[in-house]
Design a protein around this motif. Structure first.
Motif, PDB file in Angstrom:
ATOM      1  N   LYS A 143     -11.517   8.221  -8.659  1.00 19.56           N
ATOM      2  CA  LYS A 143     -10.432   8.248  -7.672  1.00 19.56           C
ATOM      3  C   LYS A 143      -9.420   7.144  -7.972  1.00 19.56           C
ATOM      4  O   LYS A 143      -9.792   5.995  -8.206  1.00 19.56           O
ATOM      5  CB  LYS A 143     -11.015   8.062  -6.263  1.00 19.56           C
ATOM      6  CG  LYS A 143      -9.965   7.990  -5.158  1.00 19.56           C
ATOM      7  CD  LYS A 143      -9.660   6.572  -4.745  1.00 19.56           C
ATOM      8  CE  LYS A 143      -8.447   6.434  -3.869  1.00 19.56           C
ATOM      9  NZ  LYS A 143      -8.213   5.045  -3.415  1.00 19.56           N
ATOM     10  N   TRP A 164     -10.853   3.562  -8.400  1.00 21.02           N
ATOM     11  CA  TRP A 164      -9.945   2.733  -9.209  1.00 21.02           C
ATOM     12  C   TRP A 164      -8.796   2.236  -8.343  1.00 21.02           C
ATOM     13  O   TRP A 164      -8.118   3.024  -7.697  1.00 21.02           O
ATOM     14  CB  TRP A 164      -9.407   3.543 -10.389  1.00 21.02           C
ATOM     15  CG  TRP A 164     -10.448   3.843 -11.423  1.00 21.02           C
ATOM     16  CD1 TRP A 164     -11.352   4.870 -11.397  1.00 21.02           C
ATOM     17  CD2 TRP A 164     -10.705   3.098 -12.623  1.00 21.02           C
ATOM     18  NE1 TRP A 164     -12.152   4.807 -12.521  1.00 21.02           N
ATOM     19  CE2 TRP A 164     -11.771   3.733 -13.289  1.00 21.02           C
ATOM     20  CE3 TRP A 164     -10.125   1.961 -13.196  1.00 21.02           C
ATOM     21  CZ2 TRP A 164     -12.271   3.278 -14.499  1.00 21.02           C
ATOM     22  CZ3 TRP A 164     -10.623   1.505 -14.413  1.00 21.02           C
ATOM     23  CH2 TRP A 164     -11.691   2.153 -15.050  1.00 21.02           C
ATOM     24  N   LYS A 168     -14.105  -8.194  -3.512  1.00 18.81           N
ATOM     25  CA  LYS A 168     -14.085  -9.653  -3.645  1.00 18.81           C
ATOM     26  C   LYS A 168     -14.755 -10.297  -2.443  1.00 18.81           C
ATOM     27  O   LYS A 168     -14.956  -9.648  -1.413  1.00 18.81           O
ATOM     28  CB  LYS A 168     -12.633 -10.131  -3.731  1.00 18.81           C
ATOM     29  CG  LYS A 168     -11.842  -9.461  -4.830  1.00 18.81           C
ATOM     30  CD  LYS A 168     -11.807 -10.347  -6.031  1.00 18.81           C
ATOM     31  CE  LYS A 168     -10.932  -9.796  -7.113  1.00 18.81           C
ATOM     32  NZ  LYS A 168     -10.194 -10.821  -7.805  1.00 18.81           N
ATOM     33  N   THR A 187     -13.534 -12.199  -0.391  1.00 14.61           N
ATOM     34  CA  THR A 187     -12.670 -11.968   0.772  1.00 14.61           C
ATOM     35  C   THR A 187     -11.370 -11.355   0.277  1.00 14.61           C
ATOM     36  O   THR A 187     -11.168 -11.209  -0.931  1.00 14.61           O
ATOM     37  CB  THR A 187     -12.431 -13.256   1.586  1.00 14.61           C
ATOM     38  OG1 THR A 187     -11.832 -12.884   2.830  1.00 14.61           O
ATOM     39  CG2 THR A 187     -11.533 -14.250   0.861  1.00 14.61           C
ATOM     40  N   ASN A 230      -5.533 -11.552  -0.832  1.00 19.14           N
ATOM     41  CA  ASN A 230      -4.236 -11.963  -0.269  1.00 19.14           C
ATOM     42  C   ASN A 230      -4.389 -13.172   0.658  1.00 19.14           C
ATOM     43  O   ASN A 230      -3.475 -13.958   0.814  1.00 19.14           O
ATOM     44  CB  ASN A 230      -3.606 -10.827   0.534  1.00 19.14           C
ATOM     45  CG  ASN A 230      -3.206  -9.687  -0.370  1.00 19.14           C
ATOM     46  OD1 ASN A 230      -2.617  -9.913  -1.413  1.00 19.14           O
ATOM     47  ND2 ASN A 230      -3.563  -8.484   0.009  1.00 19.14           N
ATOM     48  N   LYS A 257      -9.971  -3.593   3.160  1.00 20.98           N
ATOM     49  CA  LYS A 257      -9.189  -2.366   2.933  1.00 20.98           C
ATOM     50  C   LYS A 257      -9.499  -1.705   1.588  1.00 20.98           C
ATOM     51  O   LYS A 257      -9.185  -0.531   1.373  1.00 20.98           O
ATOM     52  CB  LYS A 257      -7.718  -2.781   3.011  1.00 20.98           C
ATOM     53  CG  LYS A 257      -6.723  -1.699   2.820  1.00 20.98           C
ATOM     54  CD  LYS A 257      -5.318  -2.280   2.896  1.00 20.98           C
ATOM     55  CE  LYS A 257      -4.305  -1.259   2.448  1.00 20.98           C
ATOM     56  NZ  LYS A 257      -3.415  -1.811   1.413  1.00 20.98           N
TER      57      LYS A 257
HETATM   58  P1  ADP Z   1      -5.668   1.819  -3.116  1.00 13.29           P
HETATM   59  O1  ADP Z   1      -4.231   2.162  -2.955  1.00 13.29           O
HETATM   60  O2  ADP Z   1      -6.108   1.752  -4.541  1.00 13.29           O
HETATM   61  O3  ADP Z   1      -6.573   2.639  -2.262  1.00 13.29           O
HETATM   62  P2  ADP Z   1      -5.791  -0.347  -1.198  1.00 13.29           P
HETATM   63  O4  ADP Z   1      -4.499  -1.064  -1.031  1.00 13.29           O
HETATM   64  O5  ADP Z   1      -6.191   0.637  -0.168  1.00 13.29           O
HETATM   65  O6  ADP Z   1      -5.784   0.307  -2.658  1.00 13.29           O
HETATM   66  O7  ADP Z   1      -6.992  -1.412  -1.375  1.00 13.29           O
HETATM   67  C1  ADP Z   1      -6.910  -2.437  -2.316  1.00 13.29           C
HETATM   68  C2  ADP Z   1      -6.460  -3.718  -1.628  1.00 13.29           C
HETATM   69  O8  ADP Z   1      -7.446  -4.117  -0.682  1.00 13.29           O
HETATM   70  C3  ADP Z   1      -6.380  -4.917  -2.548  1.00 13.29           C
HETATM   71  O9  ADP Z   1      -5.151  -4.960  -3.224  1.00 13.29           O
HETATM   72  C4  ADP Z   1      -6.554  -6.085  -1.593  1.00 13.29           C
HETATM   73  O10 ADP Z   1      -5.303  -6.588  -1.185  1.00 13.29           O
HETATM   74  C5  ADP Z   1      -7.215  -5.473  -0.359  1.00 13.29           C
HETATM   75  N1  ADP Z   1      -8.507  -6.109   0.007  1.00 13.29           N
HETATM   76  C6  ADP Z   1      -8.862  -6.499   1.261  1.00 13.29           C
HETATM   77  N2  ADP Z   1     -10.092  -7.045   1.265  1.00 13.29           N
HETATM   78  C7  ADP Z   1     -10.549  -7.005  -0.002  1.00 13.29           C
HETATM   79  C8  ADP Z   1     -11.763  -7.414  -0.634  1.00 13.29           C
HETATM   80  N3  ADP Z   1     -12.769  -7.978   0.057  1.00 13.29           N
HETATM   81  N4  ADP Z   1     -11.887  -7.198  -1.962  1.00 13.29           N
HETATM   82  C9  ADP Z   1     -10.894  -6.637  -2.680  1.00 13.29           C
HETATM   83  N5  ADP Z   1      -9.719  -6.228  -2.140  1.00 13.29           N
HETATM   84  C10 ADP Z   1      -9.539  -6.404  -0.810  1.00 13.29           C
END
Ligand code: ADP
Ligand code: ASP
Ligand code: MG
Length: 459
Positions: free
Chosen positions: A5, A227, A234, A236, A239, A264
């Motif tokens: 995905k 993907w 991570k 946390t 950002n 997210k």
């Molecule tokens: P996509 O468009 O690929 O679905 P999203 O924007 O929905 O991506 O999710 C990826 C984003 O989630 C990352 O860029 C990051 O800012 C956010 N994020 C929030 N919490 C975490 C976390 N614990 N680990 C990784 N990313 C996180």
């Protein structure tokens, strides 16, 4: 077979889609089914268009639609070249003309319903999945576009439709399996489905992750790959804390808890189908495909740090209810929860005393409707702009001193509610929304200063 995905930023333009084509071509021998989101920000723009149209502002709605059309045509032309793509471009133009007709229709009626909202929102994934499939074919891959509305069957709870797994699995077997056995690569849009009658639905914002899991579970995938634009899950939100570490492996239930409480990177429903079939889920970075990412599995490696990660969920409202009717403690709680049940509203954190209860709900819920019923039971107060912070790790319940260390780390913060012990793997508490960045940074500093190298990685 495997499911791959790709989220919005991974398919945001021609360059990104070419990157994706390369990644998928490296996995062809594993029989991938590819699920794609709309291009980055497109769903937000479709929401805006629907709102302008609903408010009678056809001009702004159609102007936004024109820009979106130009972006998709530009990406298609760049991917396919001008000469080969005439018929394809005509098809994309037809989709955008249908979108414009819909926007004009909404303006004429002067009202937007959840059903028409879903129809509008579906265009992002519908169009982009066609573009990605065509781009794969242009790079000599045997890709076939599959219309998700013919595969993912849902109920008619528009904007948050719930999949009918049995019907969906039958459709997946009928539509996708034959393509895989011919050696083709099916490419479908995430986020969207249709009712049994064929009316288009969406399964909730960020839902393409969930679509990937539905497809993976339905077809007994050996792996589901999500993907995105970061190197995995991570410790946390990067950002909030740029020095957040990559989690190498994490258990299904821990990752699910993090997703539910605001991480997210994964839609909260994603792991349910994967858990049921015990399918490992990998979170990977399309801009850095060499990185191992995060592996989400039934049993994670033992970790010597008490926590794996910290998540925060903003836009939370605390509701305090003090009983005025003589219901007795148990009757009071039952009556309160019946109200939440009636409004299908999820409660995240609860604390009680004999005559009062405080609980948290998502501020997006229809609070005025809830209020009317709750006020029949007692005096009700609402406080918005709160956030839930959730810390997840193994065996928190059995680890002495953890709570003292958590609240010691944020001793200057006003903590409004606390919950620990409901599950073995989390401590959850409520703070002011504005305090989240500082709270998360302080906790991260204390709990991830000496990370277990078996579980965490700096890159
Ligand atoms: P996509 O468009 O690929 O679905 P999203 O924007 O929905 O991506 O999710 C990826 C984003 O989630 C990352 O860029 C990051 O800012 C956010 N994020 C929030 N919490 C975490 C976390 N614990 N680990 C990784 N990313 C996180
Ligand atoms: N495009 C949809 C959204 O932005 C679904 C997704 O990207 O997962 O919500
Ligand atoms: Mg997402």
């Amino acid at each position: 077979m495997i499911v791959m995905k790709f989220g919005g930023t991974s398919v945001e333009n021609a360059t990104a889609i070419n990157r994706v084509a390369k990644i998928v071509s490296s996995r062809v021998s594993e029989n991938p089914v590819v699920v794609v989101s709309a291009m980055a920000k497109v769903t937000d723009q479709l929401v805006a268009m629907a709102n302008y149209a609903g408010g009678g502002d056809a001009e702004t709605a159609l102007d936004l639609s024109r820009k979106l059309r130009a972006r998709h045509i530009e990406a298609s032309t760049e991917l396919l070249g001008n000469s080969k793509s005439k018929a394809f471009l005509a098809d994309i133009e037809r989709d955008f003309s249908a979108l414009d007709d819909l926007l004009r229709g909404i303006c004429a009626v002067g009202e937007i319903t959840p059903r028409t909202t879903d129809n509008i929102l579906s265009f992002g994934e519908r169009v982009n999945s066609k573009i990605v499939a065509a781009a794969f074919c242009a790079s000599e891959m045997n890709a076939m576009h599959v219309d998700s509305r013919e595969c993912i069957v849902t109920n008619n709870q528009f904007t948050r439709a719930i999949p009918d797994f049995d019907a969906t699995n039958d459709r997946l077997a009928a539509k996708i399996r034959p393509l895989l056995s011919k050696g083709a690569i099916p490419v479908m849009g995430g986020f969207i489905g249709a009712t049994r009658e064929g009316i288009v639905t969406t399964i909730g914002r960020g839902g393409s992750d969930f679509s990937a899991a539905i497809v993976g579970a339905g077809l007994d995938a050996t792996r589901i790959e999500i993907w995105t634009d970061v190197d995995g899950m991570k410790t946390t939100d990067p950002n909030l804390c740029p020095n957040a570490l990559r989690i190498k492996t994490i258990a299904f239930e821990e990752a699910a808890e993090l997703a539910y409480f605001g991480a997210k990177v994964l839609h909260p429903s994603t792991l349910l189908p994967a858990v049921q079939k015990n399918i490992p889920v990998l979170v990977l970075n399309s801009r850095n495909p060499g990185n191992e990412g995060t592996r989400i599995v039934a049993r994670a490696t033992h970790c010597r740090n008490p926590f794996k990660a910290i998540a925060a969920k903003k836009r939370i409202t605390i509701i305090d209810i003090v009983a005025t009717r003589m219901l007795g403690a148990h009757g009071f709680l039952r009556a309160v929860f019946e109200v939440f049940d009636k409004h299908r509203c999820a409660v995240d954190v609860v604390s009680t005393s004999e005559v009062s209860v405080s609980l948290t709900v998502d501020s997006n819920e229809s609070i005025p409707a809830l209020a009317a019923d709750l006020e029949k039971l007692g005096d009700v107060k609402y406080e918005g702009r709160k956030a839930i912070v959730c810390m997840v790790g193994e065996n928190i319940r059995e680890t002495p001193g953890v709570a003292a260390k958590v609240f010691g780390a944020i001793a200057d913060t006003n903590v409004r509610m606390i919950s620990q012990g409901a599950s073995e793997i989390n401590i959850t508490f409520v703070v002011e929304e504005d305090d989240v960045p500082e709270v998360v940074r302080q906790l991260h500093e204390v709990f991830f200063a000496d990370p277990d190298p078996e579980v965490f990685a700096y890159a």
